[in-house]
Design an enzyme around this catalytic site. Structure first.
Site, PDB file in Angstrom:
ATOM      1  N   THR A   1       0.851  -1.186   0.000  1.00  6.87           N
ATOM      2  CA  THR A   1       0.000   0.000   0.000  1.00  6.87           C
ATOM      3  C   THR A   1       0.881   1.228   0.000  1.00  6.87           C
ATOM      4  O   THR A   1       1.756   1.381   0.863  1.00  6.87           O
ATOM      5  CB  THR A   1      -0.918   0.032   1.238  1.00  6.87           C
ATOM      6  OG1 THR A   1      -1.762  -1.115   1.224  1.00  6.87           O
ATOM      7  CG2 THR A   1      -1.779   1.283   1.243  1.00  6.87           C
TER       8      THR A   1
ATOM      9  N   MET B   1      -0.237   6.412  -3.477  1.00  8.16           N
ATOM     10  CA  MET B   1      -1.022   6.620  -4.684  1.00  8.16           C
ATOM     11  C   MET B   1      -1.738   5.366  -5.165  1.00  8.16           C
ATOM     12  O   MET B   1      -2.574   5.449  -6.074  1.00  8.16           O
ATOM     13  CB  MET B   1      -0.119   7.135  -5.815  1.00  8.16           C
ATOM     14  CG  MET B   1       0.537   8.476  -5.516  1.00  8.16           C
ATOM     15  SD  MET B   1       1.651   8.986  -6.822  1.00  8.16           S
ATOM     16  CE  MET B   1       0.521   9.147  -8.195  1.00  8.16           C
TER      17      MET B   1
ATOM     18  N   GLN C   1      -2.623   0.761  -4.405  1.00 12.23           N
ATOM     19  CA  GLN C   1      -2.456  -0.540  -3.759  1.00 12.23           C
ATOM     20  C   GLN C   1      -2.041  -1.557  -4.833  1.00 12.23           C
ATOM     21  O   GLN C   1      -2.517  -1.485  -5.965  1.00 12.23           O
ATOM     22  CB  GLN C   1      -3.757  -1.014  -3.108  1.00 12.23           C
ATOM     23  CG  GLN C   1      -4.225  -0.189  -1.930  1.00 12.23           C
ATOM     24  CD  GLN C   1      -5.534  -0.729  -1.371  1.00 12.23           C
ATOM     25  OE1 GLN C   1      -6.272  -1.445  -2.048  1.00 12.23           O
ATOM     26  NE2 GLN C   1      -5.837  -0.373  -0.134  1.00 12.23           N
ATOM     27  N   VAL C   2      -1.174  -2.479  -4.442  1.00 11.58           N
ATOM     28  CA  VAL C   2      -0.768  -3.548  -5.344  1.00 11.58           C
ATOM     29  C   VAL C   2      -1.219  -4.876  -4.745  1.00 11.58           C
ATOM     30  O   VAL C   2      -0.905  -5.193  -3.594  1.00 11.58           O
ATOM     31  CB  VAL C   2       0.758  -3.548  -5.573  1.00 11.58           C
ATOM     32  CG1 VAL C   2       1.159  -4.704  -6.491  1.00 11.58           C
ATOM     33  CG2 VAL C   2       1.212  -2.219  -6.163  1.00 11.58           C
TER      34      VAL C   2
ATOM     35  N   LYS D   1      -2.650  -3.337  -9.896  1.00 11.98           N
ATOM     36  CA  LYS D   1      -2.389  -2.050  -9.246  1.00 11.98           C
ATOM     37  C   LYS D   1      -3.659  -1.214  -9.285  1.00 11.98           C
ATOM     38  O   LYS D   1      -4.154  -0.860 -10.359  1.00 11.98           O
ATOM     39  CB  LYS D   1      -1.244  -1.324  -9.956  1.00 11.98           C
ATOM     40  CG  LYS D   1      -0.824  -0.028  -9.288  1.00 11.98           C
ATOM     41  CD  LYS D   1       0.387   0.550  -9.986  1.00 11.98           C
ATOM     42  CE  LYS D   1       0.886   1.810  -9.305  1.00 11.98           C
ATOM     43  NZ  LYS D   1       2.100   2.353  -9.981  1.00 11.98           N
TER      44      LYS D   1
ATOM     45  N   ASP E   1      11.412   8.085 -11.586  1.00  7.14           N
ATOM     46  CA  ASP E   1      11.305   7.691 -10.170  1.00  7.14           C
ATOM     47  C   ASP E   1      12.244   6.519  -9.873  1.00  7.14           C
ATOM     48  O   ASP E   1      11.836   5.525  -9.272  1.00  7.14           O
ATOM     49  CB  ASP E   1       9.855   7.317  -9.849  1.00  7.14           C
ATOM     50  CG  ASP E   1       9.582   7.320  -8.337  1.00  7.14           C
ATOM     51  OD1 ASP E   1      10.386   7.922  -7.590  1.00  7.14           O
ATOM     52  OD2 ASP E   1       8.578   6.719  -7.913  1.00  7.14           O
TER      53      ASP E   1
END
Length: 461
Positions: A15, A18, A20-21, A36, A132
Site C-alpha cells: 500500500t 497513490m 495498492q498492489v 495495481k 522515479d
C-alpha cells in the site's frame, strides 16, 4: 473481489500513497498477476492510464511487463481503473539495504546498476522517461533485475504541468530539474541512477532528507563524499550522474558500459545474471600455426601467378635487347627477379620494369575534401545535427518542446555503438512526424534530413 469478470484479488502486497498492489489471479488465462489499484481522485486514475500506455511501449527483460488496463464499476457506481502487471518474486534493493543494515559490496552494486542502466537505455530509446528511479523500484528477482513502477513516467520532451507536486516522486531521489518544471528528459533518470548507486555503496542517499525544504538546504552544501576505497572510475560515474546540469550527465548506454567493465570476475554475491560485458578492444590473437583458408589459398596462388607473369615479362624484355655475343647469354641479368614457386607466398615488393613502354600504375587520387563533400567523423556529424537543432529553435523554425525532444534522442547516440544507423532512422521518422504536425518548418525539416544523412554516412564503415 472479482474485477472485470476476470481478475480475482487474492492478497494485498503493498500500500502506497497513490495505489495498492494486489496479488491476483487471471481466471481467463489461469495465471498469477499483479493488479495495481490507484487510490484517490480522478488524477490518480488518469495517471494509472498513462502508466499503462507508456509501460506498454516497452518490451525488455529488465522492465516489469504490463499486461492489461481495465476499469471496474464499484458497488456505489463509481469507476475504479486498474493496471494488470507481471507478478514478480524477489526483494527490492531497498529491502536488500535494510537486510544488510548498510552498504552492499560495490561489486554487487555495479552489477545491479549495469542492469538498471540497460533497462533505462531501452526505455529512453522508446521515448519513455521513468522519473522515479530509487531502491524501492528496483527488484532483485531470481531471473534478473527488474525495473518497476512507471507510475509518474512521462514521454521524453513532455511538458511538466504538475502544479501539485504529486508526480515529483520522493525528495531524496528527485533530480534538480524536476523542481524547475522542465520537460521530461532521459538525464533525469541518470540522476536517479547516480542516487541509487550512491546509496548502494554508502548505505544512504547523497541527500538523506524527507521534505523538499530539507532537500533544498542539503543541496546547498553538496553530497557527502564517496569512500576513497571505491574504484576511481565508479566514483567518477556516480558524481557525473549527480551533476546538477542535465547536459553533463552520461547517457544510460554510457553508464551501462562503464558499470559492466567494473563488474568483478567473482562478485561477492552473485544472485542475478549479469549483462554481457562489451568488447574491451580489437586486438586479434594470432594462432601458433598459420591456417590457410580457401580464400587465403586463392590469394597465395594469385600472388605466385603474378610473380611468374612478372618474371616472364622481364625475360621477354631482356631477350628483345640481348647482345649478339652468345657468351653474354650465359650471364644472368643484373636485376633478375626470383620466380616464385607454386606454393611460395607472394613477394612483398612488385618488380617494376624500367621500360617506358610499361610505366608503373599511378597511385589512386586522394579523396578531395571540399565544402560540398566533407569527410566527417561521427562526433563531428553529431555536433552538426545538434547545432542545426539549436539554431532552428533560436530562429523559431523548431518548436521549443520539439527541439528538446530531438536533443534528448541525440543524447542516446553513442559514436562508439554499432546501432547509430538505427537511431538515425528513428530520428528521421521523428522529423517526418513533427513536420506533419507543423512543429517545424519544411526548410528546417529538409536541413535536418541532410544533417542526419551525413551522420548516417559517417557512421557507416
Amino acid at each position: 473481489m472479482l474485477l472485470a469478470s476476470r481478475y480475482r484479488l487474492v492478497t494485498l502486497l503493498e500500500t502506497g500513497g497513490m495505489a495498492q498492489v494486489w496479488r491476483a489471479t487471471d481466471e481467463l488465462l489461469d495465471r498469477p498477476v499483479a493488479v495495481k489499484l490507484p487510490a484517490g481522485d480522478t488524477r490518480a486514475a488518469h495517471m494509472a492510464w498513462r502508466e499503462a500506455r507508456l509501460a506498454a511501449r516497452l518490451s525488455h527483460p529488465g522492465i516489469a511487463a504490463v499486461h492489461d488496463y481495465r476499469e471496474a464499476v464499484r458497488p456505489d457506481g463509481s469507476v475504479a481503473p486498474f493496471v494488470v502487471m507481471e507478478l514478480l518474486s524477489g526483494e527490492t534493493v531497498a529491502a536488500r539495504l535494510c537486510d544488510a543494515d548498510g552498504p552492499v559490496p560495490w561489486g554487487e552494486a555495479v552489477s545491479i546498476g549495469a542492469a538498471v542502466a540497460e533497462a533505462l537505455a531501452a526505455a529512453h530509446a522508446a521515448g519513455v522517461v521513468h522519473r522515479d528511479i530509487k531502491p524501492g523500484n528496483v527488484m532483485l528477482c531470481p531471473g534478473g533485475v527488474k525495473l518497476l513502477d512507471f507510475g509518474i513516467s512521462a514521454a521524453a520532451g513532455e511538458a511538466d504541468d504538475d502544479d501539485t507536486g504529486v508526480s515529483f516522486g520522493t525528495p531524496a531521489y528527485a533530480a534538480p530539474e524536476r523542481l524547475d518544471g522542465k520537460p521530461a528528459e532521459p538525464a533525469t533518470d541518470l540522476y536517479g541512477l547516480g542516487v541509487l548507486l550512491f546509496e548502494m555503496v554508502t548505505g544512504d542517499p547523497p541527500y538523506d532528507v524527507n521534505t523538499w525544504e530539507e532537500l533544498a538546504a542539503a543541496q546547498a552544501h553538496g553530497p557527502t563524499p564517496l569512500p576513497e576505497t571505491l574504484p576511481a572510475r565508479l566514483r567518477e560515474l556516480i558524481l557525473g550522474c549527480l551533476d546538477e546540469n542535465p547536459s553533463r550527465r552520461p547517457t544510460a548506454a554510457q553508464a551501462r558500459r562503464v558499470l559492466t567493465r567494473l563488474v568483478p570476475s567473482a562478485p561477492a554475491r552473485l544472485t542475478i545474471p549479469l549483462p554481457k560485458p562489451p568488447p574491451t578492444g580489437h586486438a586479434k590473437v594470432l594462432p601458433a600455426q598459420p591456417r590457410v583458408t580457401s580464400a587465403g589459398a586463392r590469394r597465395v596462388a594469385f600472388g605466385a601467378a603474378l610473380a611468374g607473369v612478372a618474371a616472364i615479362f622481364v625475360a621477354v624484355l631482356y631477350a628483345a635487347n640481348a647482345p649478339a655475343d652468345p657468351t653474354d647469354l650465359a650471364q644472368p641479368p643484373a636485376a633478375s627477379p626470383t620466380t616464385a614457386g607454386a606454393g611460395s607466398p607472394a613477394p612483398k615488393e612488385a618488380v617494376e620494369p624500367t621500360s617506358p613502354a610499361a610505366p608503373p600504375p599511378s597511385p589512386p587520387e586522394p579523396t578531395r575534401i571540399t565544402p560540398t563533400n566533407p569527410i566527417l567523423t561521427v562526433e563531428a556529424a553529431l555536433t552538426r545535427v545538434q547545432n542545426t537543432i539549436d539554431e532552428g529553435q533560436q530562429q523559431g523554425e523548431i518548436r521549443a518542446d520539439v527541439a528538446l525532444d530531438f536533443q534528448n534522442l541525440l543524447r542516446l547516440i553513442d559514436p562508439g555503438d554499432d546501432n547509430v544507423t538505427d537511431q538515425v532512422d528513428q530520428l528521421l521518422d521523428k522529423v517526418r512526424q513533427r513536420l506533419n504536425e507543423r512543429a517545424l518548418s519544411p526548410a528546417q525539416a529538409a536541413l535536418l534530413r541532410q544533417r542526419l544523412t551525413e551522420l548516417r554516412t559517417a557512421s557507416t564503415p
